[in-house]
Every structure is written in C-alpha cells, then in structure tokens.
Design an enzyme around this catalytic site. Structure first.
Site, short mmCIF file in Angstrom:
data_model
loop_
_atom_site.label_atom_id
_atom_site.label_comp_id
_atom_site.label_asym_id
_atom_site.label_seq_id
_atom_site.Cartn_x
_atom_site.Cartn_y
_atom_site.Cartn_z
N LYS A 52 8.24 61.23 19.37
CA LYS A 52 8.40 61.72 18.27
C LYS A 52 8.10 60.88 16.89
O LYS A 52 7.27 60.18 17.11
CB LYS A 52 10.32 61.96 17.54
CG LYS A 52 11.19 60.43 17.74
CD LYS A 52 12.22 60.49 17.61
CE LYS A 52 12.73 59.22 18.24
NZ LYS A 52 14.58 58.48 18.23
N TYR A 95 -1.73 44.05 -10.62
CA TYR A 95 -0.72 44.44 -11.27
C TYR A 95 0.64 43.96 -11.29
O TYR A 95 0.75 43.29 -10.30
CB TYR A 95 -0.26 45.86 -10.34
CG TYR A 95 -1.17 47.33 -10.74
CD1 TYR A 95 -1.82 47.66 -11.45
CD2 TYR A 95 -1.81 47.25 -9.08
CE1 TYR A 95 -2.64 48.58 -11.36
CE2 TYR A 95 -2.62 48.83 -8.64
CZ TYR A 95 -3.20 49.34 -10.84
OH TYR A 95 -3.79 50.03 -10.36
C1 LIG Z 1 14.51 57.84 19.06
C2 LIG Z 1 15.68 57.97 19.98
C3 LIG Z 1 14.89 57.26 21.10
C4 LIG Z 1 14.25 55.92 21.30
O1 LIG Z 1 14.71 54.98 20.45
P1 LIG Z 1 13.76 53.96 20.84
O2 LIG Z 1 15.53 52.48 20.31
O3 LIG Z 1 12.31 53.97 19.72
O4 LIG Z 1 14.00 52.83 21.44
C5 LIG Z 1 15.99 57.46 21.86
N1 LIG Z 1 16.61 57.81 22.30
C6 LIG Z 1 17.74 59.35 21.54
C7 LIG Z 1 18.38 60.35 21.43
C8 LIG Z 1 16.28 58.52 20.20
O5 LIG Z 1 16.79 59.80 19.12
#
Ligand SMILES: *Cc1c(COP(=O)(O)O)cnc(C)c1O
Length: 363
Positions: free
Chosen positions: A36, A257
């Site tokens: 994702k 800055y």
């Molecule tokens: C994002 C996600 C993962 C992966 O999590 P990590 O901490 O990056 O390993 C696994 N399961 C779900 C439902 C997620 O939303």
C-alpha cells in the site's frame, strides 16, 4: 555526465533478501506482501513486478491501488484491505479478480444484496482490540453464518486481525489480541492471519497460515530496540543528494531561516541539495547527521525546501559534487526517524514526486 542531486536508489536485491528473511522467520506461513501507499514510497508497480514469483499474494489498502496493479498486468492474488463500500466497487472486485476484506456488517449486507457471477474471495476481519477495522468478536458466529449462506461469497473464507502494539515487545496486549482472535475463530478451519512485520519478529505464535509484512520487506526495523542489521534486514531505499556549496563562516554568524544555528567558532559549512520539498523532515532535531565520505556529518540550522546545511568540521576534505547519504545504506532510516520524532514509515512514504529514482537489480 549530468549528476543527479536528490535521488533515491532502490536495491531490489535487498528486497528479495528481505523476502527470504521473512520466510526464515515464518517458514510455515504464506507471505502476503503489503505494498500500500505506493509500496511505502518505493513505487507500487515497480515493487509488485520485483516481488513476482517471490511472494504468495499482495495487499493494498484501497481498491484503486489494486486496479492500478491489474492495469499494469500484475497477475498475483491481490487483497484490498479496506474493503469496498458500494455495489459498483463489488463489481470492480469481480472485473479485476481481487480478494477483499469484509470488516463490517454493511459489507455482508452488500454481498447479500448482490448476485455476483463468480463467488467472491473474502477475508473476514475481526477487531480484537485495535478498534479500527473489523467486526466485534460477539458478532462473529452470526456474520460468519450469513457469509457462509451467501451465494456471492466463495466457500474458503479466511480470517484476519491486526495488532495495535506488536512493535512493543513486552506489551501483553498483543498476546491478548492473539488469544481473542484464536478463541473467536477456533471452530473454523479457514486460514488465519494476524502478523504484521513487528509481530512476525517478536510474536512467533502470531505467524499462523499467512503473514502480512510491510515495513520489514523494505529493510527497516519495525522494532525500536532492534536495528534492521541485527534482524538481518537490508535497506531497499537509499536517499542521496550532493554537496552544492562550501563556505567558511566567522564566529558569531548564523545559518539559514530564522538564523537558528550560530557559529561559536570559525566553521566550514556545506550546503546539500535536499529539503522538505523532497520529503526530508523539516522538524529534524539537533544531533541528526548525514553521511559524507563515510563519515557522520551533523545537520545544522533549519532544513529548508530545497536545501539543508551541514557542519563540515569533521570532513574538511569534502568537495562540491560529493554524494551525501540522507538515509539508507550506512545510515538507517530508523535513526533519522528518531531525530525527526516520527517513524520510518512516514519518511519512506513521504518521498516526493521530484525525487529521481535509480533502480539497482542484481539479476
Ligand atoms: C499496513 C498493514 C500491514 C503491514 O504492516 P507493517 O507494520 O508495515 O508490517 C499488515 N496488515 C495490515 C492490515 C495493514 O494495514
């Protein structure tokens, strides 16, 4: 040859190494790679291609991410973690052959009201204490019965939950969540999945039939008390730029800055072409450093949109054009995240459009 200023290098051999590492941690489990958010900033399609034939399924948060994968001819099993919210989206699942998470009673009603040509593959998600997505354990048997009777649902229903604190090794809430998940699903035979990266490492009992690693695939440690190197993981993304100016400051002069940093002695200053416009954190604390000629060099003054400044005291042999490492190979992104009071996830996801990408693949 033109030299790139701010750019990332992606080491796909490291990605495959990390996949193999997940398989070592969870040899009995199938591996669903979580890609994702543009594969945590590494490029959705690129990472999906690289993972082909190395993992058992892919997971994304949203339907449109999954459709983009199909449009790029990715043929793997793909799970849409956030589910769908209307009949048209159900049709899209069918059209693109996507699996989906059912996490509320509304999803069940949607499936019941539909008449899908092909039974839909689903994962039923149970909320065991994170209080984000998932049906409550008390609803489980009623909802499962409805799904089992629904002609639009494929028979091999799978089951999942998600942990709130798996990265905190001594937090017993993970054990409690796992226990509740197992107790709720004990009478069913379908495959189960609970482990994200942190749980894969810290909670062996959570590995079950499927694991869902995200962060660790990209070579960052999901656990604060253990480095990626200690866990056998290799960084996939390295963020680099170049030194574009060097100057001498007299005692008392200020930098950047707000003039926040003041030289308490004559100082050799370096300007690096990278800033928050590239995704480098503006709010990095004093003490953070970059890597130049193999040495740690402190960042001084405020990070601006396109540049940041470094103290070249310990690196007076530096030249304009030198490559500077912001994170990755030799400088863990987790360390930068600590100084930025954030987590490695946000830094990796936050690389912006203008940053060029170089892909290295050993194959
Ligand atoms: C994002 C996600 C993962 C992966 O999590 P990590 O901490 O990056 O390993 C696994 N399961 C779900 C439902 C997620 O939303």
């Amino acid at each position: 040859m033109m030299q790139l200023a701010a750019h990332i290098e992606l080491n796909l051999a490291a990605l495959k190494h990390n996949v193999a590492k997940v398989r070592e941690y969870a040899p009995q489990s199938q591996l669903m790679a979580v890609i994702k958010a543009n594969a945590y900033g590494h490029g959705l399609i690129r990472i999906a291609h690289a993972l082909q034939n190395h993992v058992d399924a892919l997971a994304v948060a949203r339907l449109d991410e999954a459709i983009r994968l199909r449009q790029a001819d990715i043929a793997d099993t793909i799970l849409v973690l956030q589910g769908v919210s209307c009949a048209d989206e159900l049709q899209a699942l069918q059209q693109y052959h996507l699996d989906v998470v059912v996490h509320t009673e509304q999803h069940v009603a949607l499936l019941e009201a539909s008449d899908l040509p092909n039974p839909q593959n689903i994962w039923l998600k149970i909320d065991t204490g994170m209080n984000r997505l998932g049906i409550r354990p008390e609803q489980f048997s009623v909802i499962l019965a409805r799904l089992q009777q629904c002609s639009s649902v494929a028979t091999a229903i799978k089951f999942m939950t998600h942990f709130a604190n798996a990265d905190v090794v001594h937090d017993m809430s993970t054990a409690k969540q796992l226990q509740l998940f197992n107790a709720t699903t004990q009478s069913v035979s379908g495959a189960k999945s609970s482990a994200n990266s942190a749980a894969i490492i810290a909670w062996p009992a959570s590995r079950q039939q499927w694991v869902r690693p995200g962060l660790m695939l990209y070579g960052a440690s999901p656990i604060r008390t253990q480095s990626a190197a200690e866990l056998g993981l290799q960084p996939v993304m390295s963020l680099y730029s170049r030194l574009i100016a060097i100057k001498r400051l007299a005692k008392g002069e200020c930098v950047g800055y707000g003039g926040q940093w003041q030289a308490d002695q004559e100082t050799l200053l370096g300007i690096v072409s990278i800033g928050y416009g590239d995704g480098y954190p503006r709010h990095i604390r004093h003490g953070a450093s970059v890597l130049l000629r193999g040495r740690r060099v402190p960042i001084i003054g405020r990070v601006s949109m396109d540049m940041l400044t470094i103290d070249l005291q310990a690196c007076s042999d530096a030249n304009i054009g030198d490559k500077v490492t912001l994170w990755g190979e030799g400088l863990p992104v987790e360390e930068v995240a600590e100084y930025a009071e954030t987590i490695p996830y946000t830094l990796l996801c936050g690389i912006t459009q203008r940053v060029s990408v170089l892909v290295k693949d050993a194959e």
